[in-house]
Structures are given as structure tokens and as C-alpha cells.
Design a protein around this motif. Structure first.
Motif, PDB file in Angstrom:
ATOM      1  N   THR A  66       0.854  -1.197   0.000  1.00  0.00           N
ATOM      2  CA  THR A  66       0.000   0.000   0.000  1.00  0.00           C
ATOM      3  C   THR A  66       0.886   1.243   0.000  1.00  0.00           C
ATOM      4  OG1 THR A  66      -0.242  -0.086   2.398  1.00  0.00           O
ATOM      5  CG2 THR A  66      -1.916  -1.213   1.108  1.00  0.00           C
ATOM      6  N   TYR A  77      -4.465   1.154  11.372  1.00  0.00           N
ATOM      7  CA  TYR A  77      -5.370   1.169  10.220  1.00  0.00           C
ATOM      8  C   TYR A  77      -4.604   0.917   8.926  1.00  0.00           C
ATOM      9  CZ  TYR A  77      -9.511   3.027  12.624  1.00  0.00           C
ATOM     10  OH  TYR A  77     -10.593   3.201  13.420  1.00  0.00           O
ATOM     11  N   PHE A  78      -3.329   1.305   8.911  1.00  0.00           N
ATOM     12  CA  PHE A  78      -2.555   1.221   7.674  1.00  0.00           C
ATOM     13  C   PHE A  78      -1.840  -0.115   7.508  1.00  0.00           C
ATOM     14  CE2 PHE A  78      -2.845   5.728   8.811  1.00  0.00           C
ATOM     15  CZ  PHE A  78      -3.405   6.222   7.663  1.00  0.00           C
ATOM     16  N   ASP A 125      -6.810  -2.857   1.735  1.00  0.00           N
ATOM     17  CA  ASP A 125      -8.260  -2.689   1.593  1.00  0.00           C
ATOM     18  C   ASP A 125      -8.972  -4.015   1.322  1.00  0.00           C
ATOM     19  OD1 ASP A 125      -6.979  -2.664  -0.841  1.00  0.00           O
ATOM     20  OD2 ASP A 125      -8.512  -1.483  -1.840  1.00  0.00           O
ATOM     21  N   ASP A 126      -8.346  -4.915   0.547  1.00  0.00           N
ATOM     22  CA  ASP A 126      -8.982  -6.203   0.259  1.00  0.00           C
ATOM     23  C   ASP A 126      -9.225  -6.993   1.550  1.00  0.00           C
ATOM     24  OD1 ASP A 126      -8.709  -5.480  -2.333  1.00  0.00           O
ATOM     25  OD2 ASP A 126      -6.933  -6.698  -2.722  1.00  0.00           O
ATOM     26  N   ARG A 153      -9.307  -5.810   4.579  1.00  0.00           N
ATOM     27  CA  ARG A 153     -10.246  -5.076   5.433  1.00  0.00           C
ATOM     28  C   ARG A 153     -11.690  -5.481   5.118  1.00  0.00           C
ATOM     29  NH1 ARG A 153      -8.351  -2.624   9.678  1.00  0.00           N
ATOM     30  NH2 ARG A 153      -6.502  -1.387   9.298  1.00  0.00           N
ATOM     31  N   ARG A 154     -11.967  -5.588   3.813  1.00  0.00           N
ATOM     32  CA  ARG A 154     -13.331  -5.952   3.413  1.00  0.00           C
ATOM     33  C   ARG A 154     -13.658  -7.363   3.882  1.00  0.00           C
ATOM     34  NH1 ARG A 154     -11.884  -3.163  -1.302  1.00  0.00           N
ATOM     35  NH2 ARG A 154     -11.445  -5.060  -2.458  1.00  0.00           N
ATOM     36  N   LYS A 155     -12.667  -8.256   3.754  1.00  0.00           N
ATOM     37  CA  LYS A 155     -12.897  -9.624   4.218  1.00  0.00           C
ATOM     38  C   LYS A 155     -13.167  -9.620   5.718  1.00  0.00           C
ATOM     39  CE  LYS A 155     -10.151 -11.854   0.741  1.00  0.00           C
ATOM     40  NZ  LYS A 155      -8.749 -12.047   0.424  1.00  0.00           N
ATOM     41  N   ILE A 213     -14.345  -7.178   7.679  1.00  0.00           N
ATOM     42  CA  ILE A 213     -15.642  -6.605   8.067  1.00  0.00           C
ATOM     43  C   ILE A 213     -16.763  -7.559   7.671  1.00  0.00           C
ATOM     44  CG2 ILE A 213     -15.848  -5.141   5.987  1.00  0.00           C
ATOM     45  CD1 ILE A 213     -17.144  -4.107   9.405  1.00  0.00           C
ATOM     46  N   ALA A 214     -16.573  -8.289   6.547  1.00  0.00           N
ATOM     47  CA  ALA A 214     -17.598  -9.263   6.136  1.00  0.00           C
ATOM     48  C   ALA A 214     -17.706 -10.376   7.180  1.00  0.00           C
ATOM     49  CB  ALA A 214     -17.257  -9.848   4.771  1.00  0.00           C
ATOM     50  N   LEU A 215     -16.565 -10.820   7.701  1.00  0.00           N
ATOM     51  CA  LEU A 215     -16.597 -11.883   8.705  1.00  0.00           C
ATOM     52  C   LEU A 215     -17.203 -11.383  10.014  1.00  0.00           C
ATOM     53  CD1 LEU A 215     -13.161 -13.637   8.077  1.00  0.00           C
ATOM     54  CD2 LEU A 215     -15.425 -14.404   7.395  1.00  0.00           C
ATOM     55  N   MET A 270     -19.397  -8.876  10.365  1.00  0.00           N
ATOM     56  CA  MET A 270     -20.840  -8.719  10.166  1.00  0.00           C
ATOM     57  C   MET A 270     -21.493 -10.092  10.019  1.00  0.00           C
ATOM     58  SD  MET A 270     -21.012  -5.362   7.743  1.00  0.00           S
ATOM     59  CE  MET A 270     -22.764  -5.236   7.479  1.00  0.00           C
ATOM     60  N   GLY A 271     -20.765 -11.036   9.415  1.00  0.00           N
ATOM     61  CA  GLY A 271     -21.279 -12.400   9.265  1.00  0.00           C
ATOM     62  C   GLY A 271     -21.523 -13.059  10.612  1.00  0.00           C
ATOM     63  N   ARG A 272     -20.577 -12.858  11.546  1.00  0.00           N
ATOM     64  CA  ARG A 272     -20.746 -13.439  12.887  1.00  0.00           C
ATOM     65  C   ARG A 272     -21.993 -12.871  13.561  1.00  0.00           C
ATOM     66  NH1 ARG A 272     -15.272 -13.379  13.395  1.00  0.00           N
ATOM     67  NH2 ARG A 272     -15.164 -11.404  14.502  1.00  0.00           N
ATOM     68  N   MET A 297     -19.358 -10.419  -0.078  1.00  0.00           N
ATOM     69  CA  MET A 297     -18.299 -11.267   0.463  1.00  0.00           C
ATOM     70  C   MET A 297     -18.918 -12.405   1.267  1.00  0.00           C
ATOM     71  SD  MET A 297     -15.623  -9.061  -0.203  1.00  0.00           S
ATOM     72  CE  MET A 297     -14.315  -9.670   0.796  1.00  0.00           C
ATOM     73  N   GLY A 305     -19.680 -14.521   4.436  1.00  0.00           N
ATOM     74  CA  GLY A 305     -19.789 -14.108   5.831  1.00  0.00           C
ATOM     75  C   GLY A 305     -19.163 -15.088   6.806  1.00  0.00           C
ATOM     76  N   PHE A 362     -20.006 -18.229   7.248  1.00  0.00           N
ATOM     77  CA  PHE A 362     -20.923 -19.320   7.601  1.00  0.00           C
ATOM     78  C   PHE A 362     -21.627 -19.795   6.339  1.00  0.00           C
ATOM     79  CE2 PHE A 362     -20.351 -16.925  11.464  1.00  0.00           C
ATOM     80  CZ  PHE A 362     -20.179 -17.915  12.422  1.00  0.00           C
ATOM     81  N   LEU A 413     -24.264 -17.630   3.961  1.00  0.00           N
ATOM     82  CA  LEU A 413     -24.297 -16.287   4.548  1.00  0.00           C
ATOM     83  C   LEU A 413     -23.367 -15.373   3.752  1.00  0.00           C
ATOM     84  CD1 LEU A 413     -25.380 -14.491   6.813  1.00  0.00           C
ATOM     85  CD2 LEU A 413     -23.407 -15.145   8.171  1.00  0.00           C
ATOM     86  N   VAL A 463     -22.332 -11.194   2.912  1.00  0.00           N
ATOM     87  CA  VAL A 463     -22.395  -9.841   3.450  1.00  0.00           C
ATOM     88  C   VAL A 463     -22.072  -8.844   2.337  1.00  0.00           C
ATOM     89  CG1 VAL A 463     -21.492  -8.238   5.166  1.00  0.00           C
ATOM     90  CG2 VAL A 463     -21.633 -10.661   5.711  1.00  0.00           C
ATOM     91  N   VAL A 485     -20.589  -5.749   1.370  1.00  0.00           N
ATOM     92  CA  VAL A 485     -19.723  -4.765   2.024  1.00  0.00           C
ATOM     93  C   VAL A 485     -19.665  -3.517   1.157  1.00  0.00           C
ATOM     94  CG1 VAL A 485     -17.386  -4.280   2.823  1.00  0.00           C
ATOM     95  CG2 VAL A 485     -18.341  -6.565   3.103  1.00  0.00           C
ATOM     96  N   ALA A 526      -5.840   3.544   1.915  1.00  0.00           N
ATOM     97  CA  ALA A 526      -5.092   2.871   2.974  1.00  0.00           C
ATOM     98  C   ALA A 526      -5.729   3.099   4.337  1.00  0.00           C
ATOM     99  CB  ALA A 526      -3.651   3.362   2.994  1.00  0.00           C
ATOM    100  N   PRO A 558     -10.992   1.860   7.342  1.00  0.00           N
ATOM    101  CA  PRO A 558     -10.943   0.617   8.108  1.00  0.00           C
ATOM    102  C   PRO A 558     -11.839  -0.476   7.528  1.00  0.00           C
ATOM    103  CG  PRO A 558     -12.148   2.288   9.313  1.00  0.00           C
ATOM    104  CD  PRO A 558     -11.664   2.940   8.058  1.00  0.00           C
ATOM    105  N   PHE A 559     -12.664  -0.150   6.534  1.00  0.00           N
ATOM    106  CA  PHE A 559     -13.541  -1.147   5.930  1.00  0.00           C
ATOM    107  C   PHE A 559     -13.129  -1.453   4.486  1.00  0.00           C
ATOM    108  CE2 PHE A 559     -16.209   1.340   8.943  1.00  0.00           C
ATOM    109  CZ  PHE A 559     -16.212   0.394   9.943  1.00  0.00           C
ATOM    110  N   GLY A 560     -12.043  -0.828   4.035  1.00  0.00           N
ATOM    111  CA  GLY A 560     -11.543  -1.089   2.685  1.00  0.00           C
ATOM    112  C   GLY A 560     -12.517  -0.702   1.602  1.00  0.00           C
TER     113      GLY A 560
END
Lengths: 259, 150
Positions: A211, A230-231, A235-236, A238-240, A242-244, A246-248, B40, B42, B44, B47, B49, B51, B94, B97-99
Motif C-alpha cells: 500500500t 489502520y494502515f 483494503d482487500d 479489510r473488506r474480508k 468486516i464481512a466476517l 458482520m457475518g458473525r 463477500m 460471511g 458461515f 451467509l 455480506v 460490504v 489505505a 478501516p472497511f476497505g
């Protein structure tokens, strides 16, 4: 609100706005290569020159750089009059003499009908048109790592004392914004080199994707109050992440519903 | 700000219609890979999400932008990127925090969700209402506040 006439068309503009902004908004294409919305207008390339007059000027006309000229009530503007075109051609003729090897300058000049300079060419002329956009952007970013040095023929853009600039963070904003692509940098693996300074890019702690530079991240977290961690992740990933997360949460509420 | 984009992962069936809607609305060639929303896994079974940018109240991208190219549109609540001001320093990509601030190599510019100027295509086309653009009054208080930077 002021009313002015541009190329025979009456338009409205806000007080304090520059002529170039109004001209651009109307969709009229005039060259303005030292202009960037991130910084204040500077008027160094002179290519946005337009002809202005007013009804009570007794036929007198003035030629101004539209990026630096504030709109005024009753102004009559011509963006492509014969004289303006001649001024632009002369400027590009001079640019072409100074930068015969610059693809950008050659293309722009050709678009305006100038294919060969009528002045003496500087055969080893570089691509820098000394518009100062890079130095102004660097200053706007808060680093001021580079500036124009010298005068006249020896004027150039360089870091202090032409040594590796201590304030440069390697963000590449100068190179990204340079209209002629004069500012060179090299990237090899995780290292980046610009203005003679070496930088190390951050590798994502999860996938290794590269980055921004460490120096840039340190400076951002310090001056902008952004947590340094944060750095560390790209970004890739990070998305994974947050998806996990939110998935939980979604899974919990799903289980609650079924119970 | 009158409305919020609400994401309900349990309703998502992973059909990626939102990605298509987004890329048709924003990208040059409508390629799903150029979308600003990402479906993406989730973690499970069954599931997914979606994003996307959550338009944080105290957004890291806005803080990281040194030239002020990222600004909140008070009407829609979206943080919008002014491409004319952007210097492509990649700080926001960069810092998020959520990309969700991403560099699109096809258009050679940084892109992020702008809520389509107040009518997000992803929510409009979502067949299961996993994505909804709801008036603030209808959003549960817990869903309203998103804080990215402490």
C-alpha cells in the motif's frame, strides 16, 4: 450573483468565482495545464488567457489569464478570438522550443495547429514546463518537500540543496499531478524511490499487498489522528474482515431466530 | 441527511445484483469487478455480506485526505470524492478501516460509494431487501451511528 457574457452567451456566476471555473462549467474547452482544483490558481502556464472587455470600455480589450481573473458584472469574454488564438499559438511555439522532446507539449501544440517551433530549439530540453503545480500540491499536502530553485534558465523544481528531501513522504502526489509526466519515480518490490529518496512501502500483514509508504502512514496517523494500525492491513483484507465480523453478528441473530 | 443505507446480511442471497447495478451506474464498461460494493462470504454456510461504504460519522477517509477532496454531501449524507481535487495519493484507500475506498485501475482514479446522489442503485435492485435505503426515522437507533475512528 453576477451576469457576464461568454462567447455571446449570457451566464450567471457566483461572486468571487474565477472566469476559468465558469468557462469550464459551460463546457468550453480551453487549455489550462497548471490548474488543479486542489490548489489555488497560479497563472503560470498562461494558456487559459482570454479576451475581456466591457460595454463602457470604448472598444478597449484586455487579455487576462482566466484562472486568476474574478468574474464581474457586465464582462464580455471571448475565449477563442483571433488574438487569443494567436497568443496561445505563440505560447505553445515557445513551449515547443523549450521542450521539443515532450510528448505532452507536442500533442497540445499540434492540437492548436503548431507542429514546428519558429524559435531555436533547445535540443536537450526536459519535460518540466515550470508550472509549479507539483510544488503547490506538495505545499497543500503540508509537506513542502520540493520547490522551484534558481532563476531564469537555471530555474528548476528540486528538493532543498538538491539532496534527498527530509520532508518528502513518498506519496507521489507530485508525480501523479505533473501535467507533462516529468517527475520520475521508480518502484521495485516494496521500495519506492523519488527525488533521490528511498521509501519502503507497507506490506499488508495478512496478504502482503503493498500500500502506501511507511513515512506517509506515520505522517497521516500523527497529523490526522488516525490510528497507525489502520494502515497495516490492505483494503482487500479489510473488506474480508468486516464481512466476517458482520457475518458473525448475522449468524448470532439467525441462531436466535431459530431457537 | 434524511436516509441511510441499511445492510441486513441475513437477507442476502449472494446474487451480486448490487455489484452489477453499481458497476452499470458508475463504471465505464459495467464490469462487476469495477463495482463499489462487494458481496463477500460471511464465514458461515449460506451467509453473504454486502460490504460497502458505511458513510462513517467521523470518517478516516475524510481525515486522511490532505487536499480536502472528500466531503460529506449534507443532503444525502454520502461522503463524496471530488475527482478534480483528488491527487491520487491513495491515503484514503489505505486509511479506510472497511476497505471501501478503492483504486480503480481501469479509470485510473480512486472511487468510493456516493449513494448514487441519493438513490442508490444497489438498494433499488436488491431483490431481497438486504440493502435498503431507509428514511432515518425508520432506522433502529443502533443502526444509525457508525463510528470508524475512536
Amino acid at each position: 450573483m453576477v451576469h457576464l457574457t461568454i462567447n455571446g452567451q449570457v451566464v450567471q456566476a457566483n461572486d468571487g468565482e474565477m472566469l476559468l471555473d465558469v468557462i469550464k462549467r459551460m463546457g468550453i474547452d480551453i487549455p489550462a495545464i497548471c490548474q488543479h482544483d486542489a490548489v489555488e490558481p497560479f497563472g503560470s502556464c498562461r494558456l487559459c488567457t482570454v479576451e475581456i472587455t466591457k460595454a463602457d470600455w470604448d472598444g478597449w480589450k484586455n487579455y487576462v489569464t482566466s484562472c486568476l481573473y474574478p468574474v464581474a458584472d457586465g464582462l464580455i469574454v471571448n475565449t477563442h478570438s483571433e488574438t487569443v488564438n494567436e497568443i496561445r499559438k505563440t505560447l505553445l511555439d515557445l513551449y515547443l522550443a523549450r521542450h521539443p522532446n515532450s510528448l505532452f507539449v507536442r500533442k497540445l501544440a499540434a492540437e492548436h495547429g503548431v507542429t514546428k517551433t519558429s524559435y531555436e530549439e533547445i535540443p536537450d530540453g526536459d519535460d518540466c514546463i515550470l508550472c509549479g503545480l507539483c510544488t503547490r500540491i506538495c505545499e497543500r499536502m503540508g509537506f513542502s518537500a520540493i520547490s522551484t530553485v534558481g532563476r531564469g534558465h537555471s530555474k528548476e523544481v528540486a528538493p532543498p540543496l538538491k539532496e534527498a528531501p527530509p520532508d518528502c513522504v513518498g506519496c507521489l502526489a507530485c508525480a501523479q499531478c505533473c501535467p507533462t509526466g516529468h517527475i520520475k519515480f521508480s518502484e521495485e518490490g516494496a521500495s519506492r524511490s523519488i527525488w533521490g529518496k528511498q521509501f519502503e512501502k507497507i506490506a499488508c500483514s495478512k496478504c502482503g499487498k503493498l500500500t502506501i509508504t511507511k513515512e506517509f502512514a506515520d505522517s497521516l496517523s500523527e497529523t490526522r489522528n488516525i490510528p497507525r494500525e489502520y494502515f497495516d492491513v490492505c483494503d482487500d483484507c479489510r473488506r474480508k474482515e468486516i464481512a466476517l465480523t458482520m457475518g458473525r453478528l448475522a449468524q448470532w441473530s439467525r441462531e436466535e431466530e431459530t431457537v | 441527511m434524511k436516509s441511510r443505507l441499511v445492510v441486513t446480511p441475513n437477507r442476502c442471497i449472494g446474487c451480486r445484483t448490487c455489484e452489477l447495478a453499481c458497476s452499470f451506474n458508475h463504471a465505464i464498461d459495467g464490469k462487476p469487478g469495477r463495482s463499489r460494493i462487494f458481496v463477500m462470504g460471511g464465514g458461515f454456510k449460506d451467509l453473504w455480506v454486502p460490504v460497502t461504504c458505511l458513510q462513517c460519522d467521523d470518517a478516516a477517509c475524510v481525515k486522511s485526505c490532505l487536499v480536502g477532496a472528500l466531503r460529506r454531501n449534507e443532503e444525502t449524507g454520502a461522503i463524496e470524492l471530488n475527482q478534480d481535487k483528488c491527487v491520487k495519493c491513495m491515503a484514503c484507500t489505505a486509511a479506510c478501516p472497511f476497505g471501501c475506498s478503492i483504486y480503480d485501475s481501469g479509470q485510473d482514479q480512486v472511487v468510493k460509494c456516493d449513494l448514487c446522489g441519493g438513490d442508490p442503485a444497489c438498494a433499488r435492485f436488491c431483490p431481497t431487501k438486504a440493502l435498503e435505503y431507509k428514511p432515518i426515522a425508520q432506522v433502529k437507533p443502533a443502526q444509525v451511528k457508525v463510528k470508524a475512528v475512536g
